[in-house]
Design an enzyme around this catalytic site. Structure first.
Site, mmCIF file in Angstrom:
data_model
loop_
_atom_site.group_PDB
_atom_site.id
_atom_site.type_symbol
_atom_site.label_atom_id
_atom_site.label_comp_id
_atom_site.label_asym_id
_atom_site.label_seq_id
_atom_site.Cartn_x
_atom_site.Cartn_y
_atom_site.Cartn_z
ATOM 1 N N GLY A 61 0.824 -1.211 0.000
ATOM 2 C CA GLY A 61 0.000 0.000 0.000
ATOM 3 C C GLY A 61 0.857 1.259 0.000
ATOM 4 C CB VAL A 81 1.287 4.171 4.719
ATOM 5 C CG1 VAL A 81 2.139 4.332 5.956
ATOM 6 C CG2 VAL A 81 0.358 5.363 4.556
ATOM 7 C CB ILE A 117 -3.826 -8.906 8.734
ATOM 8 C CG1 ILE A 117 -4.839 -7.905 8.177
ATOM 9 C CG2 ILE A 117 -2.403 -8.560 8.326
ATOM 10 C CD1 ILE A 117 -4.750 -6.523 8.823
ATOM 11 C CB THR A 171 -7.581 2.884 3.213
ATOM 12 O OG1 THR A 171 -7.297 2.503 1.867
ATOM 13 C CG2 THR A 171 -6.575 2.246 4.148
ATOM 14 C CE1 TYR A 199 -9.874 3.663 7.161
ATOM 15 C CE2 TYR A 199 -10.190 5.982 7.709
ATOM 16 C CZ TYR A 199 -9.352 4.919 7.431
ATOM 17 O OH TYR A 199 -7.991 5.114 7.431
ATOM 18 C CE LYS A 210 -7.134 2.256 10.630
ATOM 19 N NZ LYS A 210 -6.109 1.354 10.049
ATOM 20 C CD1 TRP A 260 -7.002 13.482 5.417
ATOM 21 C CD2 TRP A 260 -6.663 15.531 4.575
ATOM 22 N NE1 TRP A 260 -8.201 14.136 5.403
ATOM 23 C CE2 TRP A 260 -8.036 15.380 4.907
ATOM 24 C CE3 TRP A 260 -6.216 16.725 4.028
ATOM 25 C CZ2 TRP A 260 -8.950 16.398 4.695
ATOM 26 C CZ3 TRP A 260 -7.134 17.734 3.826
ATOM 27 C CH2 TRP A 260 -8.484 17.571 4.148
HETATM 28 N N1 LIG Z 1 -3.173 7.335 3.421
HETATM 29 C C1 LIG Z 1 -3.653 8.159 4.356
HETATM 30 O O1 LIG Z 1 -3.858 9.362 4.127
HETATM 31 C C2 LIG Z 1 -3.917 7.638 5.738
HETATM 32 C C3 LIG Z 1 -4.340 8.546 6.721
HETATM 33 C C4 LIG Z 1 -4.576 8.079 8.010
HETATM 34 C C5 LIG Z 1 -4.405 6.743 8.311
HETATM 35 N N2 LIG Z 1 -4.008 5.869 7.340
HETATM 36 C C6 LIG Z 1 -3.871 4.453 7.725
HETATM 37 O O2 LIG Z 1 -2.612 3.998 7.284
HETATM 38 C C7 LIG Z 1 -2.715 2.638 6.866
HETATM 39 C C8 LIG Z 1 -2.140 2.515 5.460
HETATM 40 O O3 LIG Z 1 -2.856 3.394 4.597
HETATM 41 P P1 LIG Z 1 -2.572 3.434 3.019
HETATM 42 O O4 LIG Z 1 -2.988 4.766 2.532
HETATM 43 O O5 LIG Z 1 -1.208 2.912 2.735
HETATM 44 O O6 LIG Z 1 -3.655 2.356 2.510
HETATM 45 P P2 LIG Z 1 -3.647 1.531 1.141
HETATM 46 O O7 LIG Z 1 -2.827 2.223 0.102
HETATM 47 O O8 LIG Z 1 -5.098 1.241 0.868
HETATM 48 O O9 LIG Z 1 -2.875 0.208 1.534
HETATM 49 C C9 LIG Z 1 -3.450 -0.785 2.350
HETATM 50 C C10 LIG Z 1 -2.780 -2.093 1.999
HETATM 51 O O10 LIG Z 1 -3.358 -3.129 2.822
HETATM 52 C C11 LIG Z 1 -3.635 -4.232 1.968
HETATM 53 N N3 LIG Z 1 -4.659 -5.072 2.566
HETATM 54 C C12 LIG Z 1 -6.008 -4.920 2.490
HETATM 55 N N4 LIG Z 1 -6.611 -5.923 3.156
HETATM 56 C C13 LIG Z 1 -5.624 -6.707 3.659
HETATM 57 C C14 LIG Z 1 -5.617 -7.911 4.413
HETATM 58 N N5 LIG Z 1 -6.757 -8.510 4.790
HETATM 59 N N6 LIG Z 1 -4.426 -8.473 4.745
HETATM 60 C C15 LIG Z 1 -3.270 -7.892 4.351
HETATM 61 N N7 LIG Z 1 -3.195 -6.758 3.621
HETATM 62 C C16 LIG Z 1 -4.382 -6.175 3.277
HETATM 63 C C17 LIG Z 1 -4.075 -3.603 0.668
HETATM 64 O O11 LIG Z 1 -4.033 -4.533 -0.372
HETATM 65 P P3 LIG Z 1 -5.068 -4.310 -1.631
HETATM 66 O O12 LIG Z 1 -4.704 -2.987 -2.212
HETATM 67 O O13 LIG Z 1 -4.786 -5.470 -2.512
HETATM 68 O O14 LIG Z 1 -6.446 -4.323 -1.033
HETATM 69 C C18 LIG Z 1 -3.022 -2.495 0.525
HETATM 70 O O15 LIG Z 1 -1.828 -2.995 -0.025
HETATM 71 C C19 LIG Z 1 -4.198 2.262 6.936
HETATM 72 O O16 LIG Z 1 -4.418 1.478 8.090
HETATM 73 C C20 LIG Z 1 -4.926 3.580 7.055
HETATM 74 O O17 LIG Z 1 -6.072 3.449 7.879
HETATM 75 C C21 LIG Z 1 -3.770 6.285 6.066
#
Ligand SMILES: NC(=O)c1ccc[n+]([C@@H]2O[C@H](COP(=O)([O-])OP(=O)(O)OC[C@H]3O[C@@H](n4cnc5c(N)ncnc54)[C@H](OP(=O)(O)O)[C@@H]3O)[C@@H](O)[C@H]2O)c1
Length: 193
Positions: A11, A13, A38, A63, A126, A130, A151
């Site tokens: 993903g 992050v 997971i 997400t 969401y 979380k 963000w």
């Molecule tokens: N980006 C932001 O602005 C932001 C802000 C606040 C908090 N966060 C938190 O930071 C974390 C990472 O965010 P991100 O933006 O990197 O999200 P992301 O780009 O959607 O990445 C999430 C990753 O988790 C994978 N995933 C989904 N279901 C899974 C499972 N059951 N087992 C293992 N892997 C799984 C996804 O795979 P697929 O793509 O194949 O589904 C993707 O590779 C999240 O927990 C989010 O709540 C993000």
């Protein structure tokens, strides 16, 4: 050497954290849904037991806020039961668990920035899922860090690129005017700007 397991390493992050840690003297274990789901407690425990990480960083999550609203069971499975499984595994192998959470555990609407001492009151599925994930992490793994990020933007942030492109072309930028956040960006990006 410290072994660091990043879940959700494919993903946005996860990729960035993996890239930053890659330059450090640590051994990285990178998994995503295709290698370790997971939500599957057996797989999580097996992977942790075989690899014995010192730190687990959970970047995996559902997400898409809209998708969470339309598929709440899936949202709670990934965002709450996933961290629970990692919390249990972390406790068993004596690892520290870093749980990526969100400012969406708060409902918004306040006039001042939130602190750690504010009471969570999520309004979206969401945010609720979380927060449930955070609570499981607290319950099952005493050695944890919960990051309630806002963000996150970076090198591959489509929205940011879109805004910069429009601005460089002198075009009008349409954006939500009813949302306030404290964006978090990588140090490398700040240096470039
Ligand atoms: N980006 C932001 O602005 C932001 C802000 C606040 C908090 N966060 C938190 O930071 C974390 C990472 O965010 P991100 O933006 O990197 O999200 P992301 O780009 O959607 O990445 C999430 C990753 O988790 C994978 N995933 C989904 N279901 C899974 C499972 N059951 N087992 C293992 N892997 C799984 C996804 O795979 P697929 O793509 O194949 O589904 C993707 O590779 C999240 O927990 C989010 O709540 C993000």
């Amino acid at each position: 050497m410290q072994k660091i397991w990043i879940c959700g390493a494919g993903g946005r992050v996860g990729r960035k954290i993996a890239g930053l840690l890659d330059r450090k003297p640590v051994e990285l274990l990178l998994t995503d849904i295709d290698s370790v789901d997971i939500t599957n407690s057996k797989d999580v425990m097996e992977y942790a037991g075989i690899n014995r990480p010192h730190v687990i960083v959970n970047c995996a999550g559902l997400t898409d806020v809209g998708l969470c609203e339309s598929e709440p069971e899936r949202a709670f499975k990934v965002n709450a039961l996933g961290p629970r499984n990692l919390g249990v595994a972390a406790r068993v192998v004596k690892a520290r668990l870093v749980q990526l959470s969100t400012d969406d555990v708060f409902g918004g609407g306040g006039q001042t920035p939130y602190t750690e001492f504010d009471r969570p009151d999520p309004v979206t599925v969401y945010g609720k899922s979380k927060l449930a994930g955070e609570n499981f992490v607290r319950e099952f793994c005493s050695r944890h860090i919960i990051v309630r990020s806002s963000w996150i933007f970076g090198d591959k942030s489509p929205y940011l690129e879109h805004v910069l492109k429009l601005a460089s072309e002198g075009k009008r930028v349409e954006a939500a005017s009813d949302q306030t956040a404290s964006p978090t960006g990588p140090q490398t990006w700040r240096k470039k700007s």
